[in-house]
Design an enzyme around this catalytic site. Sequence first.
Site, PDB file in Angstrom:
ATOM      1  N   GLY A  45      20.895  40.547   7.897  1.00 54.92           N
ATOM      2  CA  GLY A  45      21.862  39.712   8.842  1.00 54.92           C
ATOM      3  C   GLY A  45      22.144  38.265   8.425  1.00 54.92           C
ATOM      4  O   GLY A  45      24.055  38.229   8.469  1.00 54.92           O
ATOM      5  N   ASP A 101      21.760  35.074  12.370  1.00 52.61           N
ATOM      6  CA  ASP A 101      23.183  35.765  12.558  1.00 52.61           C
ATOM      7  C   ASP A 101      23.079  35.753  14.246  1.00 52.61           C
ATOM      8  O   ASP A 101      23.900  35.084  14.684  1.00 52.61           O
ATOM      9  CB  ASP A 101      23.234  37.564  12.212  1.00 52.61           C
ATOM     10  N   ASP A 104      18.529  37.083  20.779  1.00 52.05           N
ATOM     11  CA  ASP A 104      18.817  38.346  21.153  1.00 52.05           C
ATOM     12  C   ASP A 104      17.953  37.980  22.276  1.00 52.05           C
ATOM     13  O   ASP A 104      18.060  37.224  23.345  1.00 52.05           O
ATOM     14  CB  ASP A 104      19.559  39.683  21.092  1.00 52.05           C
ATOM     15  N   PHE A 153      25.245  45.580  22.418  1.00 58.51           N
ATOM     16  CA  PHE A 153      25.497  45.458  20.885  1.00 58.51           C
ATOM     17  C   PHE A 153      26.688  45.649  20.658  1.00 58.51           C
ATOM     18  O   PHE A 153      27.911  46.051  20.827  1.00 58.51           O
ATOM     19  CB  PHE A 153      25.118  46.640  20.582  1.00 58.51           C
ATOM     20  N   VAL A 154      26.903  44.415  19.229  1.00 59.59           N
ATOM     21  CA  VAL A 154      27.791  44.043  18.707  1.00 59.59           C
ATOM     22  C   VAL A 154      27.587  43.905  17.081  1.00 59.59           C
ATOM     23  O   VAL A 154      26.173  44.423  16.771  1.00 59.59           O
ATOM     24  CB  VAL A 154      28.205  41.990  18.748  1.00 59.59           C
ATOM     25  N   ASP A 160      24.792  44.620  12.213  1.00 59.20           N
ATOM     26  CA  ASP A 160      24.857  46.340  11.468  1.00 59.20           C
ATOM     27  C   ASP A 160      24.095  47.126  12.673  1.00 59.20           C
ATOM     28  O   ASP A 160      23.623  45.913  13.571  1.00 59.20           O
ATOM     29  CB  ASP A 160      23.384  46.457  10.943  1.00 59.20           C
ATOM     30  N   ARG A 166      28.319  45.959   8.197  1.00 58.41           N
ATOM     31  CA  ARG A 166      27.770  44.549   8.168  1.00 58.41           C
ATOM     32  C   ARG A 166      29.346  43.385   7.303  1.00 58.41           C
ATOM     33  O   ARG A 166      29.295  42.313   7.499  1.00 58.41           O
ATOM     34  CB  ARG A 166      26.631  44.142   7.606  1.00 58.41           C
TER      35      ARG A 166
HETATM   36  P1  IMP Z   1      15.656  39.514  19.206  1.00 52.50           P
HETATM   37  O1  IMP Z   1      14.412  38.993  18.180  1.00 52.50           O
HETATM   38  O2  IMP Z   1      15.380  40.308  19.950  1.00 52.50           O
HETATM   39  O3  IMP Z   1      15.849  37.852  18.638  1.00 52.50           O
HETATM   40  O4  IMP Z   1      16.614  40.340  18.271  1.00 52.50           O
HETATM   41  C1  IMP Z   1      16.923  39.369  16.487  1.00 52.50           C
HETATM   42  C2  IMP Z   1      17.463  40.554  15.582  1.00 52.50           C
HETATM   43  O5  IMP Z   1      18.223  41.602  15.884  1.00 52.50           O
HETATM   44  C3  IMP Z   1      18.413  40.075  15.103  1.00 52.50           C
HETATM   45  O6  IMP Z   1      18.353  38.912  14.009  1.00 52.50           O
HETATM   46  C4  IMP Z   1      19.395  41.624  14.456  1.00 52.50           C
HETATM   47  O7  IMP Z   1      18.866  41.602  13.548  1.00 52.50           O
HETATM   48  C5  IMP Z   1      18.735  41.984  15.792  1.00 52.50           C
HETATM   49  N1  IMP Z   1      20.138  41.891  16.764  1.00 52.50           N
HETATM   50  C6  IMP Z   1      20.091  41.843  17.848  1.00 52.50           C
HETATM   51  N2  IMP Z   1      21.301  41.668  18.548  1.00 52.50           N
HETATM   52  C7  IMP Z   1      22.025  42.883  18.104  1.00 52.50           C
HETATM   53  C8  IMP Z   1      22.856  42.946  17.997  1.00 52.50           C
HETATM   54  O8  IMP Z   1      23.710  43.139  19.086  1.00 52.50           O
HETATM   55  N3  IMP Z   1      23.604  43.691  17.022  1.00 52.50           N
HETATM   56  C9  IMP Z   1      23.323  43.888  15.472  1.00 52.50           C
HETATM   57  N4  IMP Z   1      21.686  43.541  15.672  1.00 52.50           N
HETATM   58  C10 IMP Z   1      21.336  42.899  16.473  1.00 52.50           C
HETATM   59 MG    MG Z   2      19.485  44.017  11.808  1.00 52.25          MG
END
Ligand code: IMP
Ligand code: MG
Length: 182
Positions: A45, A101, A104, A153-154, A160, A166
């Site tokens: 990403g 990227d 979350d 979700f974006v 992606d 992407r």
């Molecule tokens: P986290 O571990 O929950 O912080 O998630 C991180 C990873 O989840 C990011 O590096 C993204 O690859 C994916 N991700 C989280 N939210 C989104 C979203 O809204 N769109 C696309 N990918 C996301």
């Molecule tokens: Mg991803």
Amino acid sequence: MNVAQDIEKVLIDKDTIQRKVEELAAKISEDYQEKDLLLVGVLRGAVVFLADLAREIAIPVAFDFMAVSSYGTATKTSGVVRILKDLDEDIQGRHVLLVEDIVDSGLTLNYLLKNLKSRKPASLEICALLKKEIRQKMSFNVKYEGFSIPDEFVVGYGLDYGEKYRNLPYIGTLKPQVYQAD
Ligand code: IMP
Ligand code: MG
């Protein structure tokens, strides 16, 4: 078929992203003057963001990449992270800037930070283009943050859904029927 046809709404347009990238790069260039800076991109990403950011940074930088898989559904991570591709570089004594990227839940970065810290870099900071406003279980600080976005979700600009979207030059949300079709 056009990749843009599944987009419901554009959240952050191309020009707004570009201005933010320039702003972040200016700060980074200033903060890392005379330092050996290694940008570590999290595959896949962060590739689009890292490529644009690096080209706006005025000081010499090196790149390296890590690939991780976080178990979970297509739109939510579980926090269990596995390294699929490790760094090629030894980061001991180097100034590492982790480029992501989106933050979350923060679970992926939390894991990566712990892992990278144990390799004794001279410094370790985070640059993330996006951060979701709520739901963060994280204990770290994102020093270089692009945009704070609602908990939606974006896709686009590296992000992606099922490996698609992407290559969109902006960040947007998907039409509900895209999810229903799966
Ligand atoms: P986290 O571990 O929950 O912080 O998630 C991180 C990873 O989840 C990011 O590096 C993204 O690859 C994916 N991700 C989280 N939210 C989104 C979203 O809204 N769109 C696309 N990918 C996301
Ligand atoms: Mg991803």
